[in-house]
Design an enzyme around this catalytic site. Sequence first.
Site, PDB file in Angstrom:
ATOM      1  N   GLY A 153       0.835  -1.205   0.000  1.00 19.97           N
ATOM      2  CA  GLY A 153       0.000   0.000   0.000  1.00 19.97           C
ATOM      3  C   GLY A 153       0.863   1.245   0.000  1.00 19.97           C
ATOM      4  O   GLY A 153       2.007   1.228  -0.477  1.00 19.97           O
ATOM      5  N   THR A 232       7.462  -2.435  11.033  1.00 23.83           N
ATOM      6  CA  THR A 232       6.960  -1.115  11.460  1.00 23.83           C
ATOM      7  C   THR A 232       5.436  -1.081  11.320  1.00 23.83           C
ATOM      8  O   THR A 232       4.840   0.010  11.319  1.00 23.83           O
ATOM      9  CB  THR A 232       7.557   0.006  10.579  1.00 23.83           C
ATOM     10  OG1 THR A 232       7.233  -0.271   9.209  1.00 23.83           O
ATOM     11  CG2 THR A 232       9.067   0.126  10.745  1.00 23.83           C
ATOM     12  N   GLU A 263       2.838  -3.470  23.948  1.00 25.45           N
ATOM     13  CA  GLU A 263       3.550  -2.201  24.007  1.00 25.45           C
ATOM     14  C   GLU A 263       3.077  -1.391  25.212  1.00 25.45           C
ATOM     15  O   GLU A 263       1.893  -1.134  25.345  1.00 25.45           O
ATOM     16  CB  GLU A 263       3.318  -1.400  22.721  1.00 25.45           C
ATOM     17  CG  GLU A 263       3.800  -2.082  21.480  1.00 25.45           C
ATOM     18  CD  GLU A 263       3.502  -1.290  20.214  1.00 25.45           C
ATOM     19  OE1 GLU A 263       2.940  -0.170  20.304  1.00 25.45           O
ATOM     20  OE2 GLU A 263       3.808  -1.771  19.123  1.00 25.45           O
ATOM     21  N   HIS A 282       7.698   2.224  18.720  1.00 21.33           N
ATOM     22  CA  HIS A 282       6.554   2.621  17.883  1.00 21.33           C
ATOM     23  C   HIS A 282       6.684   4.081  17.458  1.00 21.33           C
ATOM     24  O   HIS A 282       5.800   4.911  17.701  1.00 21.33           O
ATOM     25  CB  HIS A 282       5.244   2.408  18.643  1.00 21.33           C
ATOM     26  CG  HIS A 282       4.077   2.199  17.730  1.00 21.33           C
ATOM     27  ND1 HIS A 282       3.028   1.349  18.029  1.00 21.33           N
ATOM     28  CD2 HIS A 282       3.783   2.762  16.547  1.00 21.33           C
ATOM     29  CE1 HIS A 282       2.139   1.401  17.047  1.00 21.33           C
ATOM     30  NE2 HIS A 282       2.567   2.242  16.142  1.00 21.33           N
TER      31      HIS A 282
HETATM   32  C1  8YV Z   1       0.151   5.579  15.858  1.00 24.74           C
HETATM   33  C2  8YV Z   1       0.386   4.058  14.088  1.00 24.74           C
HETATM   34  O1  8YV Z   1      -1.055   5.979  15.351  1.00 24.74           O
HETATM   35  O2  8YV Z   1      -0.636   5.349  12.409  1.00 24.74           O
HETATM   36  C3  8YV Z   1      -0.622   4.257  13.018  1.00 24.74           C
HETATM   37  O3  8YV Z   1      -1.376   3.284  12.774  1.00 24.74           O
HETATM   38  O4  8YV Z   1       0.647   2.977  14.492  1.00 24.74           O
HETATM   39  C4  8YV Z   1       1.029   5.229  14.695  1.00 24.74           C
HETATM   40  O5  8YV Z   1       1.158   6.317  13.806  1.00 24.74           O
HETATM   41  C5  8YV Z   1       0.764   6.683  16.650  1.00 24.74           C
HETATM   42  O6  8YV Z   1       1.735   6.047  17.402  1.00 24.74           O
HETATM   43  C6  8YV Z   1      -0.296   7.361  17.525  1.00 24.74           C
HETATM   44  O7  8YV Z   1      -0.884   6.425  18.373  1.00 24.74           O
END
Ligand code: 8YV
Length: 323
Positions: A153, A232, A263, A282
């Site tokens: 994606g 990631t 986490e 994260h």
């Molecule tokens: C979290 C993420 O949103 O966008 C996502 O799905 O995993 C990160 O960008 C960010 O850590 C805020 O919670």
Amino acid sequence: MKPKVLLALPPPADVLARIQRECDAIPSGQRGAFTKPDLLAALSDVDGVLSHTRVPFDAEVFAAAPQLRVVSNFGVGYDNVDVAAATRHGVLVCNTPGVLSDAVADLTLGLIVALARNVVQTERLVREGQWGRGAAMLGLDLKGKQLGIIGFGRIGRAVAKRAEAFGMSTCFADQFSDAPSGYEYCAYRSLEDLLRESDFVSLHVNLTADTAKLIGARTLALMKPTAFLVNTSRGGVVDQVALVDALREGTIAGAALDVLEREPPAEGDAILDAPNVILVPHIGSATKETRRAMLDLAVDNLLVALRGDIPECTVNPEAVARA
Ligand code: 8YV
């Protein structure tokens, strides 16, 4: 009467002022995760939530929120939301795709470089007075190495672009097999062939029932013993126990994880002592510019939905029919 919105994250003053122009904003006072009872109580009379990816919205929560019309996630992932339940209750689920693709892709390549060139190990050696010594001094060229991208994606494609610039060859596995326009250089592979062939494997899939533990003992065993895994996406995409075993047994050469099954990890979690693994907390989207762009988009989604329209970044537009 202004719609009531729960703010699951504390926005900066200018963003709060923007929300308050149209809504009765209720700061949650919570940082991080809510307890279920707190969430049920907080949602009993609100019309919208500015949420984040650690707030769990399941069928019970939606049943306890009769006025709720929109959950606007600060993040591209929405595995914290039972979307089918949201749709049944006429609740729109919105996310923030696109604005964070470059930040996550940058971190992904940064982790690949760190793995290839032993950046973490050699940094530690300097501090230990071992300047220039040890096997870690010799790393790997990225030029000519193959990067397998699981999930092609927005983020996966941003990673492919960067990897090509580093002289890597790229391949992808996804539910489609034709490379999107402009990405013809990235060859489609079955998951199994991608794992067998690649020197680096990077995960860029949503966490769903189909992708949970996608990487486990069987799939890790398909990888080359010289290969590295980068994650990631979501911790749940990897069977972390199997990964620790693979790292300990040398099934793969190493891993870099921005996301974990739990986490933060519990004290004594085996991943914390596993060899050849880089751990970061994260931070894929964690740049000042990207987080502000995510917040602005999440607020756009929230306000558009509360005005009665369907935001562009809506995961379940069909929910409106149920409202
Ligand atoms: C979290 C993420 O949103 O966008 C996502 O799905 O995993 C990160 O960008 C960010 O850590 C805020 O919670």
